[in-house]
Design an enzyme around this catalytic site. Structure first.
Site, mmCIF file in Angstrom:
data_model
loop_
_atom_site.group_PDB
_atom_site.id
_atom_site.type_symbol
_atom_site.label_atom_id
_atom_site.label_comp_id
_atom_site.label_asym_id
_atom_site.label_seq_id
_atom_site.Cartn_x
_atom_site.Cartn_y
_atom_site.Cartn_z
ATOM 1 N N ASN A 1 2.630 -7.383 -79.513
ATOM 2 C CA ASN A 1 2.295 -8.499 -80.391
ATOM 3 C C ASN A 1 2.734 -9.749 -79.638
ATOM 4 O OD1 ASN A 1 2.084 -10.396 -82.386
ATOM 5 N ND2 ASN A 1 3.327 -9.291 -83.895
ATOM 6 N N ARG B 1 -1.983 -6.443 -81.139
ATOM 7 C CA ARG B 1 -2.382 -7.264 -82.279
ATOM 8 C C ARG B 1 -3.288 -8.353 -81.721
ATOM 9 N NH1 ARG B 1 1.099 -11.994 -85.078
ATOM 10 N NH2 ARG B 1 -0.332 -12.491 -86.753
ATOM 11 N N HIS C 1 -3.091 -12.166 -91.052
ATOM 12 C CA HIS C 1 -1.934 -11.334 -91.432
ATOM 13 C C HIS C 1 -2.386 -9.980 -91.968
ATOM 14 C CE1 HIS C 1 0.629 -15.199 -91.904
ATOM 15 N NE2 HIS C 1 0.885 -14.635 -90.739
ATOM 16 N N ARG D 1 2.630 -25.678 -89.311
ATOM 17 C CA ARG D 1 1.256 -25.965 -89.743
ATOM 18 C C ARG D 1 1.273 -26.463 -91.190
ATOM 19 N NH1 ARG D 1 -0.875 -20.045 -88.320
ATOM 20 N NH2 ARG D 1 1.237 -19.705 -87.571
ATOM 21 N N GLU E 1 4.239 -4.571 -88.682
ATOM 22 C CA GLU E 1 2.910 -4.687 -88.081
ATOM 23 C C GLU E 1 2.780 -3.763 -86.866
ATOM 24 O OE1 GLU E 1 3.956 -8.777 -88.291
ATOM 25 O OE2 GLU E 1 1.896 -9.344 -88.747
#
Ligand code: ADP
Length: 397
Positions: free
Chosen positions: A9, A91, A179, A239, A376
């Site tokens: 990732n 990922r 996500h 963000r 993940e």
């Protein structure tokens, strides 16, 4: 030698990795860790299966993904019990409209995925650089891309469309959501039953450096707060989340160049921009500065507003799940969000919340509240092995 799958990732500043036993029942995690400092001097931190730190290695020279991966592969080879890699799973943030299932990467796939670089500048170029770097080191090792957009392929058509002229939709300007690996992991965990009955309508809150919400009905994504890019929705570390596009037009007219705008929206806004102090929730929670409080209050306010929209979209709420860095670890943020969702039947047990338990709801809460650490990497491992060979057998490195 155990046969293993390596999961990567890779972001703009760090590379996270984890290896899982490809053959043993339950595919236990063998080791994992990260390389920090991409772009500068690198530092590899590795943990064994029990989570104990087993390596802390630094390089003097600045390095990018290729140097970071060399560090990882060198360290893996130096372990007392090396592994036989059957493949590498990545990922990949954006799969566009085309990629839903995990895909074995070849040159054609890579070229196609590069088209989405501009849609996820914080992630996609780094994800793809890692794929190229692995190819450079081990050309024969199969690599699989697992997409963060994929879980949201079920979102309602009305949720996927942006109210723009239809020709743009047909050219891919639509809402995708992100996500997805995290939400897929949560959906699978909830379906596994260890948390008991969760009802049909689940609101999952992935609150990390990037943050989003997902409305899941019967385990599938109905809608989510991120859209065409990972800029939409909740306020995040750097963000802004949803922003009146008029602000962007205004800034453009005021002379801001596209690269400056991108930097403002991806790297200088959110918690960092509002506080002027840090993008790190821990730092803000420990700060006495009013600007830090203001940033946290806005983060909570935005999350509650978006949550309201998704609860309405689902027609109610049965279970609320918190995950990722802030969701898993900040009792203060969870409490503030839950307090404002009281109207929806959310009632937190303050002690369970402070003690960071898995079940956080008060006895009289209509809504179940869960804290589930996301994983993940495990999702990538499972998707990669399923894609490579049904039994994970066959390909060696
Ligand atoms: P990513 O994987 O996108 O880098 P994470 O899921 O690791 O993001 O989340 C990072 C965020 O989690 C940071 O804002 C960090 O401050 C926050 N976080 C981590 N631990 C805690 C904690 N104990 N209390 C509050 N926030 C925390």
């Amino acid at each position: 030698m155990p046969r293993a799958v390596l999961c990567l990732n890779v972001g703009s500043s760090s590379l996270k990795f984890a290896a899982y036993d490809a053959a043993a029942a339950g595919r236990p995690r063998l080791f994992g860790g990260k390389v920090e400092g991409l772009g500068g001097a690198l530092r590899l931190l590795a943990h064994d299966a029990a989570g104990a730190l087993v390596e802390d290695r630094k390089t003097g020279d600045a390095g990018q993904a290729d140097a970071a991966l060399r560090l990882v592969f060198d360290w893996m080879a130096s372990r007392a019990e090396p592994v036989d890699l059957v493949g590498v799973g990545h990922r990949v943030v954006h799969g566009g409209g085309r990629y839903v299932d995990p895909v074995v990467v070849d040159d054609a796939v890579l070229a196609e995925l590069e088209r989405f670089d501009a849609l996820a500048p914080l992630h996609q170029p780094y994800n793809l650089a890692a794929i190229r770097a692995v190819t450079g080191l081990h050309p024969a090792l199969p690599q699989v891309a697992c997409f963060d957009t994929a879980f949201h392929h079920t979102i309602a058509p009305v949720a996927a469309r942006l109210p723009l002229p239809r020709a743009w939709h047909d050219r891919g300007v639509r809402r995708y959501g992100f996500h997805g690996l995290s939400y897929a992991y949560l959906a699978r965990t909830l379906a596994g039953g260890t948390h008991g009955a969760v009802g049909r309508r689940v609101l999952a809150a992935h609150l990390g450096s990037g943050a989003s919400l997902c409305a899941m009905v019967d385990g599938a994504s109905l809608d989510t707060t991120m859209g065409f890019t990972a800029l939409d929705g909740l306020m995040m570390g750097t963000r802004p989340g949803s922003l009146d596009p008029g602000v962007v037009l205004y800034l453009q007219a005021a002379g801001m160049a596209p690269a400056e705008l991108e930097d403002l929206l991806y790297r200088r806004s959110g918690l960092l921009g509002v506080s002027g102090i840090s993008a790190d929730m821990r730092v803000l929670e420990a700060s006495a500065a009013p600007e830090a409080r203001e940033a946290i209050d806005l983060f909570v306010w935005r999350t509650v507003r978006e949550a309201g929209g998704l609860v309405a979209a689902m027609g109610g709420l049965d279970t609320l799940v918190f995950t990722a860095g802030i969701g898993e670890n900040s009792p203060g943020v969870r409490a503030a969000i839950c307090e404002r969702l009281a109207y929806a039947g959310v009632r937190l047990d303050p002690l369970a919340n402070r003690e960071q338990r898995e079940s956080l709801h008060a006895d009289d809460s209509r809504v179940k509240i869960l804290r589930i650490p996301t994983d993940e990497e495990r999702m990538i491992a499972d998707e990669t092995l399923a894609r490579l060979a049904p039994e994970g057998a066959g390909e060696g490195a």
